[in-house]
Design a protein around this motif. Structure first.
Motif, PDB file in Angstrom:
ATOM      1  N   THR A 409       0.779  -1.233  -0.033  1.00 51.19           N
ATOM      2  CA  THR A 409       0.122  -0.008   0.072  1.00 51.19           C
ATOM      3  C   THR A 409       0.665   1.321   0.007  1.00 51.19           C
ATOM      4  O   THR A 409       0.291   2.448   0.069  1.00 51.19           O
ATOM      5  CB  THR A 409      -0.861  -0.134   1.137  1.00 51.19           C
ATOM      6  N   LEU A 410       2.213   1.020   0.041  1.00 50.66           N
ATOM      7  CA  LEU A 410       3.069   2.303   0.015  1.00 50.66           C
ATOM      8  C   LEU A 410       3.381   2.823  -1.488  1.00 50.66           C
ATOM      9  O   LEU A 410       3.720   2.075  -2.258  1.00 50.66           O
ATOM     10  CB  LEU A 410       4.507   1.999   0.330  1.00 50.66           C
ATOM     11  N   ILE A 411       2.677   4.138  -1.636  1.00 49.43           N
ATOM     12  CA  ILE A 411       2.487   4.703  -3.035  1.00 49.43           C
ATOM     13  C   ILE A 411       3.752   4.946  -3.622  1.00 49.43           C
ATOM     14  O   ILE A 411       3.806   4.676  -4.667  1.00 49.43           O
ATOM     15  CB  ILE A 411       1.602   6.053  -2.961  1.00 49.43           C
ATOM     16  N   ALA A 430       4.856   1.444 -17.694  1.00 54.74           N
ATOM     17  CA  ALA A 430       5.291   2.499 -16.495  1.00 54.74           C
ATOM     18  C   ALA A 430       4.041   3.327 -16.134  1.00 54.74           C
ATOM     19  O   ALA A 430       3.614   3.819 -14.959  1.00 54.74           O
ATOM     20  CB  ALA A 430       6.104   3.854 -16.951  1.00 54.74           C
ATOM     21  N   TYR A 431       2.960   3.614 -17.231  1.00 53.34           N
ATOM     22  CA  TYR A 431       1.807   4.276 -16.806  1.00 53.34           C
ATOM     23  C   TYR A 431       0.927   3.400 -15.970  1.00 53.34           C
ATOM     24  O   TYR A 431       0.073   3.929 -15.175  1.00 53.34           O
ATOM     25  CB  TYR A 431       1.056   4.725 -18.281  1.00 53.34           C
ATOM     26  N   VAL A 432       0.809   2.117 -16.333  1.00 55.74           N
ATOM     27  CA  VAL A 432       0.113   1.212 -15.498  1.00 55.74           C
ATOM     28  C   VAL A 432       0.135   1.256 -13.924  1.00 55.74           C
ATOM     29  O   VAL A 432      -0.521   1.573 -13.263  1.00 55.74           O
ATOM     30  CB  VAL A 432       0.210  -0.299 -16.137  1.00 55.74           C
ATOM     31  N   TRP A 433       1.600   1.385 -13.736  1.00 51.63           N
ATOM     32  CA  TRP A 433       2.083   1.155 -12.404  1.00 51.63           C
ATOM     33  C   TRP A 433       1.504   2.813 -11.804  1.00 51.63           C
ATOM     34  O   TRP A 433       1.207   2.684 -10.647  1.00 51.63           O
ATOM     35  CB  TRP A 433       3.289   1.106 -12.216  1.00 51.63           C
ATOM     36  N   GLU A 436      -2.024   2.787 -11.016  1.00 54.94           N
ATOM     37  CA  GLU A 436      -2.414   1.920  -9.722  1.00 54.94           C
ATOM     38  C   GLU A 436      -2.079   2.756  -8.551  1.00 54.94           C
ATOM     39  O   GLU A 436      -2.929   2.909  -7.537  1.00 54.94           O
ATOM     40  CB  GLU A 436      -1.674   0.676  -9.839  1.00 54.94           C
ATOM     41  N   ALA A 437      -1.137   3.718  -8.583  1.00 56.47           N
ATOM     42  CA  ALA A 437      -0.524   4.482  -7.493  1.00 56.47           C
ATOM     43  C   ALA A 437      -1.472   5.660  -7.387  1.00 56.47           C
ATOM     44  O   ALA A 437      -1.966   6.154  -6.268  1.00 56.47           O
ATOM     45  CB  ALA A 437       0.744   4.994  -7.684  1.00 56.47           C
ATOM     46  N   ILE A 447       0.472  13.170  -7.701  1.00 59.57           N
ATOM     47  CA  ILE A 447       0.404  11.643  -8.056  1.00 59.57           C
ATOM     48  C   ILE A 447      -0.435  11.791  -9.317  1.00 59.57           C
ATOM     49  O   ILE A 447      -0.180  11.157 -10.260  1.00 59.57           O
ATOM     50  CB  ILE A 447      -0.296  10.556  -6.951  1.00 59.57           C
ATOM     51  N   ASN A 448      -1.594  12.660  -9.287  1.00 57.69           N
ATOM     52  CA  ASN A 448      -2.210  12.558 -10.622  1.00 57.69           C
ATOM     53  C   ASN A 448      -1.594  13.265 -11.782  1.00 57.69           C
ATOM     54  O   ASN A 448      -1.738  12.982 -12.918  1.00 57.69           O
ATOM     55  CB  ASN A 448      -3.489  13.743 -10.268  1.00 57.69           C
TER      56      ASN A 448
END
Length: 890
Positions: A409-411, A430-433, A436-437, A447-448
């Motif tokens: 759960t650590l972003i 890279a975008y997929v991860w 998820e974050a 993060i957005n």
């Protein structure tokens, strides 16, 4: 203002009311007053009234009518300073500052001592950096109003900007002595004294500047600026013992200021690494919570001392769980010895934390308290970041997976994994991860933004816009709102994404939007010319002027300009109209089976285009509504602001003069980014297509000054010499031009032939893939029959010595066929070779493999959703059963 064509008392009173209405922005009332004056048959052609009517119409946004009436008024009364002044104001509102200056000068011919015209003229002169003219105007204002503070300040600043420091200081000194009553804590007077001190420092009169500070210390309110300046002056004057207590007090005030520590060490005259570390040790004891005295010793310590200091710093960061720990020590990786020590320390930590929960075996044996469980996660994260920086993707993924398994759960872990895939060449993974974050904390703007940036790197523009829409204004498309907010990182990434996708018009639109932002920033300084004089924020004002002079050095502008120039060059090489014509010609020669497939493909494309056009039409309607409301709002706030033309992608990509548009972006780079070699290489590409021999030569020479060993310079020289020889054959050149070119040829290649020069270049730089690439490119340029030899030069290079970016550049050149011609087989073979070396890079992987992975991921996602639905169904059934049992029991 006295008029050249005076009105009688009644009309004169109406004219004065008209002026008052314009000042108060009561434009409709002003038009009524102008109509009353002009309705009198005797004064229906009164020039000044017609001019003021035009200026009032301009305030209402009716520009064409405004110009018509102002020009008519000027034609009726050419000797009126009012008409010329009004015409200047109209030109100024359209940002035509050169024309406005001419109008003001004409107005001053008929009214030499008009204060308002002189003030307006001085504002335009400083805006356009006409410093000599500014000095003359400020001197004239000074002679007319010597009692006003602004007259003295503007007069002194005009000399300061011209670097006549002595005269500027004398004016300010005289002004200071003329002031009799100074209030306590007078901020304006304080800023004036500090500005005068700045002039003394810039004129290298350091002793006089120090005496000035000591003399007026009691009158200066900004005590921090006084102490910082005095400490710096003491160091420069070699009075180090006086500077030491000053910087000690400054460090006590702010122990996180890096500059204070550097100046303190300079004042103490400490240079040996061990002595410097000892000084930092003292500060660590005084300020135990400060980070600077713990981090700065790492820059100077060496050997065993560096290991000790790094050990302390790393343990503290990992124990506390500081996310940017690796970023803080990343610069140390430029020294291989320090990078090796950090790697060994961290591996040692990871091993001992996994085994005993301590950083070292010594701590475990001594019975020290166990480290927090999170220390292992942060250590694994640090190792992943370290190996990612070293481009060891496998080991980086190994450690980041350990960390994610420990704390999923650590972003920060998910962001780092996405960054690893980005550096490995897989933008989609890279975008997929990052997505998820982002899903773990949808309210975090950082993060957005990161997720949107990774989406743009994966060419997913629409998805990135949807992510950013969470933080933009409702009722407006995210793209338009981001443009309003001058969100340039998003726009530059959008431009690059559109460029990769071949959507040239959209890419150019984003580049032009960024360019407009910088133009707006330059225009915005206009508001500060009078404000800073009035508020006496003179040091900040001079800093603003100097910043604006080099504004287009900013990385955002360079990135957008480079993208725009490359797109315009591509549009010049392959115009869109020609591509459509070629496609029609090819259709006629197709066999029936292929033609049937093509027609089917065209029908699908037509349906898709119709759907996209319908969506685009809806978006256009919304955009026009938004633009209309925006214009209305801008007219309410600034009625004089000119309305810019709307940027239309289709028009931008079908320009008739792509090279001229490219030069518009290139010129600011040549002035302000001349230290970057990419500027001169882009300039060569533009002038090569325009066949400008001297400008091509200039670009090569400037590039050689920046970096003589850069590989692309060689291919530029080869192409320049070929253009030169063809120019000699076509027509004789000017004698002086011929002389310059002959001298340049001797400097560049001497007595060698181009073939000999290229062979020597290849032999000399056979250990660099980029040099070999440029050599192979020139080999094919000189003799197209040596195509196989040229391709073999780059494809036979040792794959273990090549970096990902270099491999992508070579593969792209082979695949596109722009450099070596058609070479499909060689491109496929090189792709397979690179796939083994860069197994994570998406560009080298097979389409079938990627599609299979995508299908597998989608199937896994569906299975997970079905399992979740089943679990929800079971939970709901159990809930119903429990409630029924409870009802029956009751």
């Amino acid at each position: 203002m006295p008029s050249s064509d005076p009105l009688p008392p009644k009309e004169g009173a109406l004219f004065r009311k008209l002026l008052k209405c314009y000042e108060l922005k009561q434009y409709k009332n002003g038009l009524k007053l102008a109509k009353q004056i002009l309705s009198n048959p005797k004064y229906m052609e009164h020039g000044e009234t017609l001019a003021m009517k035009g200026l009032t119409l301009n305030g209402l946004g009716r520009r064409e009518e405004a110009y018509k009436y102002v020009r008519l008024g000027l034609r009726n009364d050419l000797r009126s300073h009012v008409c010329w002044h009004v015409y200047g104001l109209l030109q100024r509102s359209d940002k035509k500052y050169d024309e406005a200056i001419k109008c003001y000068r004409n107005a001053l011919k008929w009214e030499r001592d008009n204060l308002q015209i002189l003030k307006d003229l001085s504002l335009l002169q400083i805006q356009m950096r006409d410093l000599e003219g500014y000095k003359e105007t400020r001197h004239h204002l000074f002679t007319l109003r010597p009692s006003q503070h602004a007259s003295w300040i503007g007069f002194a600043m005009s000399y300061h900007l011209l670097r006549d420091y002595e005269m500027a200081n004398n004016i300010l000194e005289t002004f200071s002595q003329s002031q009799t009553s100074i209030e306590a804590h007078d901020y304006r007077h304080s800023e004036l004294l500090l500005y005068q001190n700045q002039i003394l420092i810039e004129s290298s009169r350091l002793e006089q500047a120090l005496d000035h500070l000591i003399k007026y210390n009691a009158q200066i309110v900004d005590k921090l600026a006084v102490r910082e300046t005095m400490g710096d002056l003491y160091i420069q004057l070699q009075q180090h013992e006086m500077a030491v207590p000053i910087f000690e007090s400054l460090i006590r005030r702010n122990p996180e200021n890096v500059l204070y520590y550097e100046q303190y060490l300079s004042a103490r005259q400490v240079s040996e690494s061990s002595a410097v570390v000892a000084v930092y040790r003292e500060f660590q004891e005084k300020y135990p919570r400060a980070l600077c005295p713990r981090r700065l010793p790492l820059n100077v310590a060496t050997g065993s001392e560096f290991r000790t200091v790094a050990d302390e710093y790393m343990r503290r960061g990992l124990r506390k769980g500081i996310p940017p720990l690796f970023v803080n020590v990343r610069t140390l990786h430029q020294e291989s010895e320090k990078a090796s020590v950090i790697e060994k320390l961290t591996l040692h930590y990871f091993e001992n934390l996994s085994r005993s929960g301590h950083f070292s075996r010594k701590d475990a044996d001594s019975g020290a308290p166990v480290e927090p469980a999170s220390a292992l996660v942060w250590t694994a994260l640090f190792l992943a970041q370290h190996y990612d920086y070293m481009r060891d993707t496998d080991r980086a993924l190994e450690y980041i997976n350990v960390a994610i398994d420990h704390t999923p759960t650590l972003i920060e872990l998910l962001i780092t994994k996405g960054r690893i895939f980005k550096h490995a060449g897989d933008a989609v993974e890279a975008y997929v991860w990052l997505e998820e974050a982002q899903s773990m904390d949808t309210a975090d703007r950082y993060i957005n933004s990161k997720c949107a940036k990774y989406m743009l790197r994966a060419n997913m523009v629409q998805e990135a816009e949807e992510i950013c829409a969470k933080f933009t204004r409702e009722g407006v498309s995210a793209m338009d709102n981001l443009n309003e907010m001058q969100c340039m990182w998003f726009q530059t990434e959008c431009a690059l994404a559109y460029q990769r996708m071949g959507r040239w018009g959209e890419s150019l639109k984003k580049c032009h939007e960024v360019e407009r932002h910088f133009a707006e920033i330059v225009e915005d300084q206009f508001d500060f010319h009078t404000y800073c004089m009035r508020k006496m924020t003179l040091r900040a004002y001079v800093g603003l002027l100097r910043l604006e002079d080099v504004l287009r050095q900013h990385p955002f502008y360079f990135k957008a300009s480079k993208c725009a120039i490359e797109v315009y060059l591509r549009l010049y090489d392959k115009p869109l109209k020609l591509e459509a014509a070629i496609e029609e010609i090819d259709i006629e020669n197709l066999p029936p089976s292929e033609l049937k497939k093509l027609r089917s493909k065209q029908r699908k494309a037509k349906k898709k285009a119709e759907l996209e056009s319908a969506q685009a039409a809806q978006a256009q309607v919304k955009r026009e509504q938004h633009q209309k409301s925006k214009q209305q709002a801008s007219q309410e706030t600034d009625p004089d602001a000119p309305q810019l033309d709307e940027l239309v992608a289709e028009k931008l990509e079908r320009t008739d003069e792509p090279l001229e548009r490219a030069i518009d972006f290139l010129k600011p780079l040549q002035q302000l980014a001349k230290e970057r070699i990419e500027t001169h290489l882009l300039a060569f590409e533009v002038y090569y297509r325009k066949n400008k021999l001297l400008l091509m030569l200039q670009s090569i020479q400037r590039a050689r000054v920046v970096n003589k060993a850069h590989p692309e310079i060689h291919s530029c020289i080869i192409r320049f010499m070929k253009s030169l020889s063809s120019a000699f054959k076509q027509q004789p050149l000017n004698e002086h031009v011929q002389k310059v070119l002959n001298k340049a040829t001797e400097e560049l290649i001497g007595s060698k032939t181009l073939q000999e020069l290229n062979d020597e270049f290849i032999a000399k730089h056979n250990a660099s893939i980029l040099h070999l690439y440029e050599g192979a490119r020139s080999l094919y340029e000189l003799d197209s029959s040596k195509k196989d030899t040229a391709i073999n030069l780059v494809t036979s290079f040792n794959q273990n010595k090549i970096r990902l970016e270099e491999a992508i550049k070579v593969y792209t050149a082979l695949k596109d066929g722009n450099v070596f011609g058609e070479c499909g087989k060689e491109a496929s073979a090189y792709q397979q070779a690179c796939q083994q070396r860069f197994q994570y890079a998406r560009i080298f992987r097979n389409i079938e493999e990627l599609e299979a992975q995508l299908q597998e991921k989608e199937a896994a996602k569906l299975r997970a959703e079905e399992e979740q639905l089943q679990l929800n169904h079971i939970d709901s059934s159990e809930t119903v059963l429990v409630s029924a049992t409870a009802v029956a029991a009751s």
